[in-house]
Design a protein around this motif. Structure first.
Motif, short mmCIF file in Angstrom:
data_model
loop_
_atom_site.label_atom_id
_atom_site.label_comp_id
_atom_site.label_asym_id
_atom_site.label_seq_id
_atom_site.Cartn_x
_atom_site.Cartn_y
_atom_site.Cartn_z
N PHE A 172 -3.85 4.98 5.13
CA PHE A 172 -4.96 5.24 4.22
C PHE A 172 -4.42 5.67 2.86
O PHE A 172 -3.43 6.41 2.78
CB PHE A 172 -5.86 6.37 4.74
CG PHE A 172 -6.83 5.97 5.81
CD1 PHE A 172 -8.16 5.71 5.51
CD2 PHE A 172 -6.42 5.87 7.13
CE1 PHE A 172 -9.06 5.36 6.50
CE2 PHE A 172 -7.31 5.51 8.14
CZ PHE A 172 -8.64 5.26 7.82
N THR A 173 -5.06 5.24 1.79
CA THR A 173 -4.88 5.83 0.47
C THR A 173 -6.24 6.33 0.02
O THR A 173 -7.21 6.29 0.78
CB THR A 173 -4.32 4.80 -0.54
OG1 THR A 173 -5.34 3.83 -0.83
CG2 THR A 173 -3.09 4.10 0.01
N SER A 174 -6.31 6.79 -1.21
CA SER A 174 -7.59 7.32 -1.69
C SER A 174 -8.66 6.25 -1.82
O SER A 174 -9.85 6.55 -1.80
CB SER A 174 -7.39 8.00 -3.05
OG SER A 174 -6.90 7.07 -4.00
N SER A 175 -8.27 4.97 -1.91
CA SER A 175 -9.27 3.92 -2.13
C SER A 175 -9.21 2.77 -1.13
O SER A 175 -10.21 2.08 -0.93
CB SER A 175 -9.12 3.35 -3.55
OG SER A 175 -7.83 2.78 -3.72
N ARG A 176 -8.05 2.53 -0.49
CA ARG A 176 -7.92 1.38 0.40
C ARG A 176 -7.29 1.80 1.71
O ARG A 176 -6.67 2.86 1.82
CB ARG A 176 -7.09 0.25 -0.26
CG ARG A 176 -7.74 -0.29 -1.54
CD ARG A 176 -7.03 -1.55 -2.01
NE ARG A 176 -7.28 -2.70 -1.16
CZ ARG A 176 -8.35 -3.48 -1.23
NH1 ARG A 176 -9.30 -3.22 -2.12
NH2 ARG A 176 -8.48 -4.53 -0.43
N VAL A 205 -11.76 1.56 1.56
CA VAL A 205 -12.04 2.52 2.62
C VAL A 205 -13.51 2.46 3.01
O VAL A 205 -13.87 2.58 4.20
CB VAL A 205 -11.65 3.94 2.18
CG1 VAL A 205 -12.12 4.98 3.19
CG2 VAL A 205 -10.14 4.04 1.99
N GLU A 206 -14.41 2.20 2.05
CA GLU A 206 -15.84 2.18 2.32
C GLU A 206 -16.26 1.04 3.25
O GLU A 206 -17.36 1.04 3.79
CB GLU A 206 -16.63 2.08 1.00
CG GLU A 206 -16.50 3.27 0.07
CD GLU A 206 -15.25 3.22 -0.78
OE1 GLU A 206 -15.04 4.13 -1.59
OE2 GLU A 206 -14.47 2.24 -0.64
N LEU A 247 0.86 -1.19 0.00
CA LEU A 247 0.00 0.00 0.00
C LEU A 247 0.89 1.23 0.00
O LEU A 247 1.83 1.33 0.80
CB LEU A 247 -0.89 -0.01 1.25
CG LEU A 247 -2.21 0.76 1.21
CD1 LEU A 247 -3.11 0.20 0.11
CD2 LEU A 247 -2.91 0.66 2.55
N VAL A 248 0.60 2.16 -0.91
CA VAL A 248 1.37 3.40 -0.99
C VAL A 248 0.40 4.57 -0.98
O VAL A 248 -0.50 4.64 -1.82
CB VAL A 248 2.22 3.45 -2.29
CG1 VAL A 248 3.00 4.76 -2.36
CG2 VAL A 248 3.19 2.27 -2.33
N GLU A 267 3.95 7.60 2.13
CA GLU A 267 4.33 6.44 2.92
C GLU A 267 3.96 5.15 2.19
O GLU A 267 3.08 5.13 1.33
CB GLU A 267 3.61 6.45 4.27
CG GLU A 267 4.00 7.58 5.19
CD GLU A 267 3.26 7.46 6.52
OE1 GLU A 267 3.66 6.60 7.33
OE2 GLU A 267 2.29 8.19 6.71
N SER A 268 4.62 4.08 2.57
CA SER A 268 4.31 2.77 1.99
C SER A 268 4.31 1.71 3.07
O SER A 268 4.99 1.83 4.09
CB SER A 268 5.31 2.41 0.89
OG SER A 268 6.61 2.30 1.43
N ARG A 269 3.51 0.67 2.84
CA ARG A 269 3.46 -0.50 3.69
C ARG A 269 3.58 -1.73 2.79
O ARG A 269 2.96 -1.80 1.74
CB ARG A 269 2.14 -0.57 4.47
CG ARG A 269 1.90 0.59 5.41
CD ARG A 269 2.72 0.47 6.68
NE ARG A 269 2.29 1.45 7.66
CZ ARG A 269 2.74 2.70 7.71
NH1 ARG A 269 3.63 3.12 6.83
NH2 ARG A 269 2.30 3.52 8.64
N ARG A 270 4.34 -2.70 3.23
CA ARG A 270 4.57 -3.90 2.43
C ARG A 270 3.88 -5.10 3.07
O ARG A 270 4.02 -5.35 4.28
CB ARG A 270 6.08 -4.18 2.31
CG ARG A 270 6.88 -3.03 1.70
CD ARG A 270 6.45 -2.72 0.29
NE ARG A 270 7.19 -1.59 -0.29
CZ ARG A 270 6.88 -1.01 -1.45
NH1 ARG A 270 5.85 -1.46 -2.15
NH2 ARG A 270 7.58 0.00 -1.89
#
Length: 332
Positions: free
Chosen positions: A309-313, A278-279, A35-36, A268-271
């Motif tokens: 958080f990102t814009s979608s996930r 998000v919904e 996730l980035v 930021e990033s997570r691996r």
């Protein structure tokens, strides 16, 4: 008189009356991946850099470049009294006559240009030697000028590199005056200018790689070259000016060299984390987050801790939430 008696029977342990069945919502699996986070900002595609070439020679202007013309090393910028004034590369304007009597960084800059133009093969240094004189004479001969072996202020204009002409600030037949800008231009590298919202200043760094989305969906790569030190006010917003160099080949621009674009600044990033749309998150009484898990035993609200958080996930962790767990999403 008749008495009516009503009996109320309480049965311990019985569930409350059932509520109407809830309409089934779509579900999606919890997935594991990278996730980035990112910030998207509008920008303007064009040519990077702003250039002004300044006249140093007095006289009548007899030639000027045309708008859109690209002037490279050794090529004529303009002409005064029919004398061509070429472009040399560097950062130090010629402010004195260069000859055997002087030495310094301006001598080294001149010699570097003479080597790049093919008029010399020596190693540039601070000394104006006999070899420098001969190289200058060869350069002057190539321009059709008198071979004096000396260079005076106004014999050339100095720029940091090739110049794409945006405007000319003089007319043929007008008088050229030392100190006047004769050409306004840009560099020749494709780039993007972004007025970055000040709130997202931490998302940008010099030499950072970004993605530039062109009209129509095409995406090219870029790298941040400069970031303004002082904020500006644009449309009642506090912004920071950011200039980005396009690093993808020009062919990948698809013939589009100017116009509006969207720049994606990664954060930021997570691996290898668990994520859901998000919904899928709901807020429980007290402010905790949860997801509604749907499994063989039905629907269950499970408290989770959100991460990035990102814009979608969003990254989540929670008891019993594993890869493949299905969660409700109000809208997909």
């Amino acid at each position: 008189m008749r008495l009516w008696l009503a009996a109320v029977v309480l049965v311990s342990g019985c569930a409350s009356p059932s509520l109407p069945a809830q309409k089934a919502l779509p579900t999606v699996p919890v997935t594991r991946g990278d996730l980035v986070s990112s910030v998207q900002q509008p920008g303007q595609l064009g040519y990077l850099g702003s250039v002004q070439l300044v006249a140093q020679r007095q006289g009548t202007v007899t030639a000027m470049p045309t708008v859109g013309q690209v002037i490279s090393l050794g090529q004529q910028v303009y002409a005064v009294d029919q004398r061509p004034i070429p472009l040399l590369y560097g950062s130090l304007p010629f402010y004195r006559t260069l000859n055997r009597a002087v030495e310094g960084e301006d001598v080294r800059q001149l010699e570097r240009n003479l080597v790049d133009l093919g008029h010399a093969s020596f190693t540039p240094d601070l000394s104006y030697t006999t070899s420098t004189v001969h190289a200058v004479k060869r350069w002057q001969k190539s321009l059709g000028l008198m071979e004096t072996g000396m260079v005076s202020p106004g014999d050339a204009v100095v720029g940091s590199g090739p110049v794409r002409v945006v405007a000319t600030n003089g007319l043929v037949g007008a008088m050229a005056r030392p100190g006047d800008a004769v050409v306004t231009g840009t560099g020749t590298s494709h780039g993007v200018h972004v007025d970055l919202d000040r709130r997202h200043r931490s998302m940008a760094a010099v030499d950072q790689t970004v993605h530039v989305r062109l009209f129509g969906g095409r995406t090219v790569a870029g790298v941040v070259k400069t970031i303004a030190a002082v904020a500006s006010s644009v449309d009642d917003r506090e912004t920071i000016g950011v200039d980005i160099l396009i690093t993808s080949p020009s062919a990948e621009l698809g013939g589009v060299f100017e116009g509006p674009v969207t720049v994606v600044f990664p954060g930021e990033s997570r691996r290898g984390v668990l994520t859901v749309p998000v919904e899928a998150l709901t807020v429980m009484p007290g402010g905790a987050y949860a997801v509604v898990v749907v499994g063989p035993s039905g629907r269950q609200t499970v408290e989770v801790t959100p991460g990035l958080f990102t814009s979608s996930r969003v990254e989540i962790t929670g008891a019993g939430v594993v890869e493949g767990t299905r969660v409700e999403v109000p809208s997909i």
